[in-house]
Enzyme design. Structure first.
Site, PDB file in Angstrom:
ATOM      1  N   LYS A  69       0.842  -1.205   0.000  1.00  0.00           N
ATOM      2  CA  LYS A  69       0.000   0.000   0.000  1.00  0.00           C
ATOM      3  C   LYS A  69       0.873   1.249   0.000  1.00  0.00           C
ATOM      4  O   LYS A  69       0.619   2.217  -0.727  1.00  0.00           O
ATOM      5  CB  LYS A  69      -0.937  -0.009   1.217  1.00  0.00           C
ATOM      6  CG  LYS A  69      -2.055  -1.036   1.093  1.00  0.00           C
ATOM      7  CD  LYS A  69      -2.840  -1.220   2.385  1.00  0.00           C
ATOM      8  CE  LYS A  69      -3.784  -2.411   2.252  1.00  0.00           C
ATOM      9  NZ  LYS A  69      -4.499  -2.746   3.485  1.00  0.00           N
ATOM     10  N   GLN A 113      -4.626  -1.605   9.814  1.00  0.00           N
ATOM     11  CA  GLN A 113      -4.504  -2.892   9.123  1.00  0.00           C
ATOM     12  C   GLN A 113      -5.053  -4.020   9.999  1.00  0.00           C
ATOM     13  O   GLN A 113      -4.692  -4.151  11.170  1.00  0.00           O
ATOM     14  CB  GLN A 113      -3.026  -3.151   8.773  1.00  0.00           C
ATOM     15  CG  GLN A 113      -2.790  -4.422   7.995  1.00  0.00           C
ATOM     16  CD  GLN A 113      -3.406  -4.395   6.593  1.00  0.00           C
ATOM     17  OE1 GLN A 113      -3.408  -3.371   5.912  1.00  0.00           O
ATOM     18  NE2 GLN A 113      -3.963  -5.523   6.166  1.00  0.00           N
ATOM     19  N   ASP A 136     -11.202   2.712   4.450  1.00  0.00           N
ATOM     20  CA  ASP A 136     -11.529   1.278   4.361  1.00  0.00           C
ATOM     21  C   ASP A 136     -13.042   1.055   4.420  1.00  0.00           C
ATOM     22  O   ASP A 136     -13.512  -0.064   4.218  1.00  0.00           O
ATOM     23  CB  ASP A 136     -10.864   0.496   5.502  1.00  0.00           C
ATOM     24  CG  ASP A 136      -9.541  -0.126   5.072  1.00  0.00           C
ATOM     25  OD1 ASP A 136      -9.279  -0.165   3.849  1.00  0.00           O
ATOM     26  OD2 ASP A 136      -8.779  -0.578   5.948  1.00  0.00           O
TER      27      ASP A 136
END
Ligand SMILES: NC(=O)c1ccc[n+]([C@@H]2O[C@H](COP(=O)([O-])OP(=O)(O)OC[C@H]3O[C@@H](n4cnc5c(N)ncnc54)[C@H](OP(=O)(O)O)[C@@H]3O)[C@@H](O)[C@H]2O)c1
Length: 310
Positions: A69, A113, A136
Site C-alpha cells: 500500500k 490494518q 476502508d
C-alpha cells in the site's frame, strides 16, 4: 466446450473457454486515473492527498500488504506514512494514535490494518477513526450510508469487484448474483453495493455463509458467482452454471514444494475445471487482488477531495 486440443508442443490440454478478466490491466487503468487526479489535486491545493496506515504486531502477511500500500501511494504521488506498533500495544494506546491522526491535516485517509492482535476489538477500534477519513469504509457510519444507498466510502475489495465487472462489460443490472461469504470487509458490503438501484448494480443478490443449507443449489443459480470464503478451490465445476461469470476474491497460501517459497497462492475457485464452464473468470493472482489497492488509492483521493470541499 469440453473438447481437448493440442497446445504447447506435445502436451494435450483441455480447451479453456472462459474469458479471463484481467485485474492487472484494469487496475493499471484505475491507478493511472488516480495519478492524474492526484496531479490535479496537488495543482489546486498545493499538497498531495495522504494515507496513513497503522500496523500493530508482527503478522507477516499484514506487513506485506502495508508495504504494498505504501509503495502504491508513492507511485501515484500521494503522501504516506506507516505507523508500526508492537504486538503488546494496548487498545487504548492504539485509539489514542488513531485520534491523533484524525486531526493531522497531512492525512486524508487512515487505515488500521486488520487483523489486530487478539486482545483488541477491531470493531471498537474502527469506531475511533474519523468517518470522513475512513477509507476502508468500515466505520458503522460508512457501512450505514452504503446500505442506505448514499455510499461515501465503500471497502476497496467490493469496489474493485464492481469495477472489474463494469470494465469487462458484464451486465450486473437484473443479474442473479450469488456471493459466498458475509464478512464486513467483503461479502456484506459487496451485497449492499450490488443490490442498490443504479448503474453497475440493481442485481438480485443472494448471500451464502456457513449456515447456508445447500451451497451448490444456491451457487448454480448464479449468473455472477462471487467466491469470498477463504476455502481454497472449494467452488468446483459442478457448483457453477454453464456460462456464469465467476469472480474469485479468495486468496490462500497453499503448500507447493515445487516453488522456491514452498507455497503458492490459490483462490476459492477450482480454476481449471471451472474455467471450462464459466463464460468469464478472474484468476488468482491477477484478478481481484490488484483491484483492491487501486480502489483504496481511489478512496484516498476522494477523501482528500471531500476534505477540501467541506
Ligand atoms: N483479493 C483481495 O484483495 C482480498 C481482500 C480481502 C479478502 N480476500 C480474501 O477473501 C477471502 C475471504 O476474506 P474475508 O476477510 O471475507 O474472510 P472471513 O472474514 O473469514 O469470512 C469468510 C466468509 O465466508 C463464509 N464461509 C466460510 N466457509 C464457508 C463455506 N464452506 N460455505 C459457505 N460460506 C463459508 C463465512 O461464513 P460465516 O460468516 O458463517 O462464518 C464468512 O462469512 C480470504 O481468502 C481473503 O484472503 C481477498
Amino acid at each position: 466446450m469440453h473438447n481437448l486440443c493440442r497446445s504447447y508442443g506435445t502436451k494435450w490440454r483441455r480447451n479453456i473457454t472462459a474469458r479471463i478478466i484481467d485485474g492487472k490491466t484494469i487496475s493499471a487503468k484505475v491507478r493511472a486515473e488516480v495519478s492524474e487526479g492526484v496531479r490535479t489535486f496537488k495543482g489546486a491545493e498545493g499538497r498531495a492527498p495522504g494515507l496513513v496506515a497503522v500496523l500493530v504486531g508482527n503478522d507477516a502477511a499484514s506487513h506485506t500488504y502495508v508495504r504494498n500500500k505504501e509503495k502504491s501511494c508513492i507511485e501515484v504521488g500521494m503522501t504516506t506514512e506507516v505507523c508500526r506498533m508492537p504486538a503488546s500495544t494496548t487498545q487504548d494506546e492504539l485509539t489514542t494514535v488513531v485520534q491523533a491522526y484524525n486531526s493531522d491535516p497531512r492525512f486524508d485517509g487512515i487505515l488500521v490494518q486488520l487483523p489486530l492482535p487478539r486482545h483488541m476489538n477491531a470493531a471498537m477500534v474502527t469506531r475511533f477513526i474519523n468517518p470522513l477519513k475512513d477509507v476502508d469504509g468500515l466505520h458503522p457510519e460508512n457501512m450505514g450510508l452504503l446500505l442506505a444507498g448514499e455510499a461515501r466510502f465503500v471497502p476497496a475489495t467490493p469496489l474493485g469487484v464492481q469495477r472489474l465487472l463494469r470494465e469487462d462489460g458484464i451486465r450486473v443490472e437484473g443479474a442473479r448474483v450469488v456471493i459466498c461469504g458475509r464478512s464486513n470487509i467483503v461479502g456484506k458490503p459487496l451485497a449492499a453495493l450490488l443490490m442498490q438501484r443504479g448503474e453497475g448494480a440493481n442485481a438480485t443478490v443472494t448471500v451464502c455463509h456457513t449456515g447456508t443449507r445447500d451451497l451448490a443449489v444456491e451457487t448454480r443459480r448464479a449468473d455472477i458467482l462471487i467466491a469470498a470464503t477463504g476455502n481454497p478451490r472449494s467452488i468446483t465445476a459442478d457448483m457453477v452454471r454453464p456460462g456464469a461469470v465467476v469472480i474469485d476474491v479468495g486468496i490462500s497460501r497453499i503448500e507447493d514444494l515445487t516453488t522456491k517459497s514452498g507455497f503458492r497462492l490459490a483462490g476459492d475457485v477450482d480454476y481449471g475445471p471451472v474455467s471450462e464452464i464459466a463464460s468469464a473468470i478472474t484468476p488468482v493472482p491477477g484478478g481481484v487482488g490488484p483491484m483492491t489497492i487501486a480502489m483504496l488509492l481511489d478512496n484516498v483521493l476522494r477523501a482528500a477531495q471531500l476534505a477540501t470541499s467541506r
